[in-house]
Design an enzyme around this catalytic site. Structure first.
Site, PDB file in Angstrom:
ATOM      1  N   LYS A   1      85.600  71.528  20.797  1.00  0.00           N
ATOM      2  CA  LYS A   1      85.642  70.193  21.404  1.00  0.00           C
ATOM      3  C   LYS A   1      85.305  69.132  20.354  1.00  0.00           C
ATOM      4  O   LYS A   1      84.824  69.479  19.257  1.00  0.00           O
ATOM      5  CB  LYS A   1      84.640  70.126  22.564  1.00  0.00           C
ATOM      6  CG  LYS A   1      83.185  70.365  22.144  1.00  0.00           C
ATOM      7  CD  LYS A   1      82.258  70.544  23.337  1.00  0.00           C
ATOM      8  CE  LYS A   1      80.840  70.841  22.871  1.00  0.00           C
ATOM      9  NZ  LYS A   1      79.963  71.228  23.998  1.00  0.00           N
TER      10      LYS A   1
ATOM     11  N   TYR B   1      69.099  45.036   2.942  1.00  0.00           N
ATOM     12  CA  TYR B   1      68.861  44.137   4.082  1.00  0.00           C
ATOM     13  C   TYR B   1      67.434  44.301   4.597  1.00  0.00           C
ATOM     14  O   TYR B   1      66.948  45.426   4.762  1.00  0.00           O
ATOM     15  CB  TYR B   1      69.817  44.465   5.224  1.00  0.00           C
ATOM     16  CG  TYR B   1      71.234  43.982   5.030  1.00  0.00           C
ATOM     17  CD1 TYR B   1      71.509  42.619   4.874  1.00  0.00           C
ATOM     18  CD2 TYR B   1      72.292  44.879   5.018  1.00  0.00           C
ATOM     19  CE1 TYR B   1      72.821  42.172   4.723  1.00  0.00           C
ATOM     20  CE2 TYR B   1      73.599  44.450   4.865  1.00  0.00           C
ATOM     21  CZ  TYR B   1      73.856  43.098   4.715  1.00  0.00           C
ATOM     22  OH  TYR B   1      75.137  42.664   4.562  1.00  0.00           O
TER      23      TYR B   1
HETATM   24  C1  PLP Z   1      79.401  72.496  23.583  1.00  0.00           C
HETATM   25  C2  PLP Z   1      79.278  73.666  24.476  1.00  0.00           C
HETATM   26  C3  PLP Z   1      79.028  74.955  23.978  1.00  0.00           C
HETATM   27  C4  PLP Z   1      78.715  75.215  22.522  1.00  0.00           C
HETATM   28  O1  PLP Z   1      77.349  74.921  22.262  1.00  0.00           O
HETATM   29  P1  PLP Z   1      76.737  75.112  20.801  1.00  0.00           P
HETATM   30  O2  PLP Z   1      75.306  74.720  20.965  1.00  0.00           O
HETATM   31  O3  PLP Z   1      77.465  74.186  19.889  1.00  0.00           O
HETATM   32  O4  PLP Z   1      76.920  76.530  20.435  1.00  0.00           O
HETATM   33  C5  PLP Z   1      79.069  76.014  24.865  1.00  0.00           C
HETATM   34  N1  PLP Z   1      79.297  75.807  26.183  1.00  0.00           N
HETATM   35  C6  PLP Z   1      79.503  74.581  26.709  1.00  0.00           C
HETATM   36  C7  PLP Z   1      79.737  74.429  28.165  1.00  0.00           C
HETATM   37  C8  PLP Z   1      79.488  73.477  25.878  1.00  0.00           C
HETATM   38  O5  PLP Z   1      79.680  72.258  26.406  1.00  0.00           O
END
Ligand code: PLP
Length: 357
Positions: free
Chosen positions: A36, A253
């Protein structure tokens, strides 16, 4: 033609290494690569070639799912939040996606659809995270409804761990999971990276690691390298200006850094406009010409300042590693009160990205 020296390198070989480690930990469980947010900011099309040993893909975004289906006609692609409308449901059928179902509204969409593609549904159970998922005492009924639908071919029970990376662990949620499924014999999909690395697969058919693929740590108190992971993204840049300053002079800054000795300051091409957070405080580690030093003063949109006083070769053209190889993204993130996940996913579009194999 020379250009602004900031760039990110995506090391696919490191990713292949991380995947074989993940596969060995997963044992007989199959592995969804969680890709994702454009592969946690690495670029889905860039990392795809490194994912050949992966059993399936998990995404949130429909366009990412469509891209993956174009690349691969066969492997499962799981929509982690399921669909949001009937239109998306029929698109999901066209693309032969697997669906998370986490609320009653999504069950209703499946009930009223007239699709010829029967889905593999991952019924998401709220076992205590209280984010997405069906209540424990409503799972049995939802399961039975889903199993009766022509649009559903099979159901896997799924949940997500809230505290796999902290002392409370996963047992308390597994107890809720078992209560929800009762005597059903149903495949399960539960573990994220933290759960997989801490506890191994937990009586499940599929695991869902994300961050570990990219070589960052899923736990705040354990380094990625001690888990055997290698960083996939390195963000580097160069020094584009040098200032010699005396005692009492300030940098940047707001003048939030004041020299208490004669100092050599290097100006790095990189700032919050590139995804290096403005909240990084004085003293955040960087590597210049192979030597560890730190930031001074406030990060601006296009530049940040580093201390070159003890970097003899430090000059215009020196290379600067902001995170990645030799400097864990998790360590950098901790300085800004965040986690590696956030730094990786917030790299901005103006940073050129190159791949290495
Ligand atoms: C993002 C996500 C994962 C992966 O989690 P990590 O901590 O990056 O391993 C797994 N399951 C769901 C439902 C997620 O949203």
């Amino acid at each position: 033609m020379n250009s602004r020296p900031i760039q990110a390198i995506v090391n696919r070989d490191a990713m292949r290494h991380n995947i074989s480690l993940i596969k060995s930990l997963a044992g007989s469980a199959k592995v969804f690569a969680v890709v994702k947010a454009d592969g946690y900011g690495h670029g889905l099309s860039r990392i795809f070639p490194a994912l050949s040993q992966i059993d399936g893909f998990a995404v949130i975004e429909m366009d990412a799912a469509a891209f993956l289906r174009e690349q691969d006609a066969r492997r499962p692609i799981l929509l982690l939040e399921g669909v949001f409308s009937s239109e998306e449901l029929s698109l999901a059928a066209d693309l032969q996606l697997d669906l998370v179902v986490h609320n009653i509204e999504q069950i209703a969409l499946l009930e009223k659809c007239e699709l010829s593609y029967p889905f593999h549904v991952f019924l998401k159970i709220n076992t205590g995270m209280n984010r997405l998922g069906i209540k424990v005492d409503e799972v049995m009924q939802c399961y039975q409804v889903l199993c009766s639908l022509p649009a559903v071919e099979r159901v896997t029970a799924m949940t997500h761990y809230a505290e796999a990376d902290s002392p409370r662990g996963v047992d308390w949620q597994n107890a809720q999971f078992l209560e929800a499924i009762g005597s059903l014999v149903v495949p399960a999909c539960k573990s994220n990276s933290a759960a997989l690395f801490r506890f191994g697969p937990n009586e499940e058919s599929w695991v869902r690691p994300g961050i570990a693929l990219y070589g960052a740590s899923p736990m705040t108190d354990v380094s990625a390298s001690s888990l055997g992971l290698k960083p996939v993204m390195t963000l580097k840049s160069g020094i584009i200006g040098v200032q010699e300053i005396g005692i009492g002079e300030r940098v940047g800054y707001g003048g939030t850094f004041t020299a208490n000795q004669h100092m050599k300051i290097g100006i790095v091409a990189g700032g919050y406009g590139d995804g290096y957070p403005r909240s990084m405080p004085n003293g955040t580690p960087v590597i210049v010409d192979g030597i560890r030093t730190c930031t001074v003063g406030r990060v601006s949109m296009d530049t940040l300042a580093v201390d070159l006083t003890d970097v003899p070769t430090g000059n215009v053209g020196s290379t600067v590693v902001l995170w990645g190889e030799g400097l864990p993204v998790d360590e950098v993130a901790q300085n800004a009160g965040t986690i590696g996940y956030e730094l990786l996913t917030r790299l901005t579009a103006r940073v050129p990205v190159f791949c290495s194999d």
